[in-house]
Scaffold this motif. Structure first.
Motif, mmCIF file in Angstrom:
data_model
loop_
_atom_site.group_PDB
_atom_site.id
_atom_site.type_symbol
_atom_site.label_atom_id
_atom_site.label_comp_id
_atom_site.label_asym_id
_atom_site.label_seq_id
_atom_site.Cartn_x
_atom_site.Cartn_y
_atom_site.Cartn_z
ATOM 1 N N TYR A 95 5.247 16.114 -5.954
ATOM 2 C CA TYR A 95 5.039 14.655 -5.968
ATOM 3 C C TYR A 95 4.828 14.140 -7.383
ATOM 4 O O TYR A 95 4.030 13.229 -7.616
ATOM 5 C CB TYR A 95 3.845 14.297 -5.081
ATOM 6 C CG TYR A 95 4.052 14.707 -3.635
ATOM 7 C CD1 TYR A 95 4.866 13.971 -2.778
ATOM 8 C CD2 TYR A 95 3.464 15.871 -3.138
ATOM 9 C CE1 TYR A 95 5.080 14.362 -1.460
ATOM 10 C CE2 TYR A 95 3.668 16.279 -1.830
ATOM 11 C CZ TYR A 95 4.477 15.528 -0.998
ATOM 12 O OH TYR A 95 4.685 15.912 0.300
ATOM 13 N N ASN A 114 5.418 10.540 -7.440
ATOM 14 C CA ASN A 114 4.742 9.788 -6.376
ATOM 15 C C ASN A 114 3.244 10.063 -6.475
ATOM 16 O O ASN A 114 2.673 10.841 -5.727
ATOM 17 C CB ASN A 114 5.282 10.197 -5.004
ATOM 18 C CG ASN A 114 4.792 9.298 -3.881
ATOM 19 O OD1 ASN A 114 3.801 8.581 -4.045
ATOM 20 N ND2 ASN A 114 5.475 9.335 -2.759
ATOM 21 N N ARG A 147 0.511 12.232 -4.049
ATOM 22 C CA ARG A 147 -0.102 13.430 -4.649
ATOM 23 C C ARG A 147 -1.621 13.369 -4.571
ATOM 24 O O ARG A 147 -2.277 14.330 -4.167
ATOM 25 C CB ARG A 147 0.334 13.539 -6.108
ATOM 26 C CG ARG A 147 -0.199 14.775 -6.834
ATOM 27 C CD ARG A 147 -0.001 14.637 -8.323
ATOM 28 N NE ARG A 147 -0.782 13.512 -8.838
ATOM 29 C CZ ARG A 147 -0.555 12.917 -10.011
ATOM 30 N NH1 ARG A 147 0.446 13.324 -10.771
ATOM 31 N NH2 ARG A 147 -1.312 11.915 -10.416
#
Length: 254
Positions: A178, A181, A185
């Motif tokens: 991630y 993102n 996360r």
């Protein structure tokens, strides 16, 4: 009519050859620096001397001097013929094992192969020379890594470090997956727990262990044969198996 004795297989013959090696090692361990009963030490010297080829009359002639040595504290003399034979026995068993590696494996029960011999070959980093068993080799390695992790978790001295490594690995996994993102996360990393990571490893190991047991089946012997285990390593692991059984037999007698 007397029953014929069952024919000995390669493992039986290995054990016969290894018995004197175990006998010497265990006697020395039980009599450090020659401590112990004079009669036991003399008998050990006599048996070893006879195996070495010393004649009975010469053995008998030496008894008074052995007693004198014992009283003077010179106890190493009692081990000298045994040490010579010990070296000869070791050389002979390595030679025998090198010529009979596969028959010894064939004669070994699958439980012993699975629980003792296979883990030993993993520790020694043996690799198969048969492409057919490469997937099995990979599976063996995966199971061994999970087993090693559990061993570290269960060891009081390494538990804290081992669990932290699991947590760190989970965090690194989320960081990579991630990376673009951050919200996802952070949400996932907040839910990381030590207990969950330990449970995951234990669950993975149980599943991998079962998978390996299912796959190994009748292939364990040809797989082990394909590893080309060296004679000295065969002697080490099968000697350890002999020692375990011999010590168990001793305990039952006592």
């Amino acid at each position: 009519m007397a029953k014929a004795k069952p024919k000995k297989n390669a493992l039986d013959k290995f054990n016969d050859k290894y018995a004197p090696v175990y006998g010497f090692e265990s006697f020395v361990a039980e009599h450090p620096n020659g401590r112990g009963d004079l009669g036991d030490l003399v008998e050990f010297w006599q048996v070893s001397s006879k195996r070495l080829g010393i004649k009975d009359d010469d053995i008998a002639y030496s008894q008074d001097e052995l007693v004198s040595k014992y009283l003077n504290g010179d106890r190493e003399v009692f081990f000298k013929p045994g040490k010579v034979m010990y070296e000869k026995d070791q050389a002979a068993i390595v030679d025998y094992t090198g010529k009979h590696t596969n028959p010894i494996i064939n004669a070994t029960d699958e439980k012993t192969l699975r629980e003792i011999v296979l883990p030993y070959t993993i520790k020694k980093n043996y690799k198969t020379d048969n492409d057919k068993y490469k997937p099995l080799e990979k599976l063996v390695g995966e199971e061994a890594k999970l087993k090693a992790k559990i061993a570290r978790i269960q060891d009081r001295d390494t538990r804290e470090e081992a669990v932290q490594e699991l947590v760190d690995a989970r965090e690194a996994h989320y960081d990579k997956r991630y990376a673009s993102n951050e919200d996802a996360r952070d949400i996932l990393k907040e839910l990381i727990s030590e207990n969950a990571e330990v449970n995951k490893v234990q669950s993975d190991y149980a599943a991998k262990n079962k998978e390996l047991d299912d796959v190994l089946g009748k292939d364990i012997k040809p797989f082990l044969r394909s590893l080309g285990i060296e004679a000295k390593d065969m002697v080490e692991v099968y000697g350890a198996i002999f020692n375990i059984k011999a010590e168990e037999a001793k305990k039952k007698k006592s």
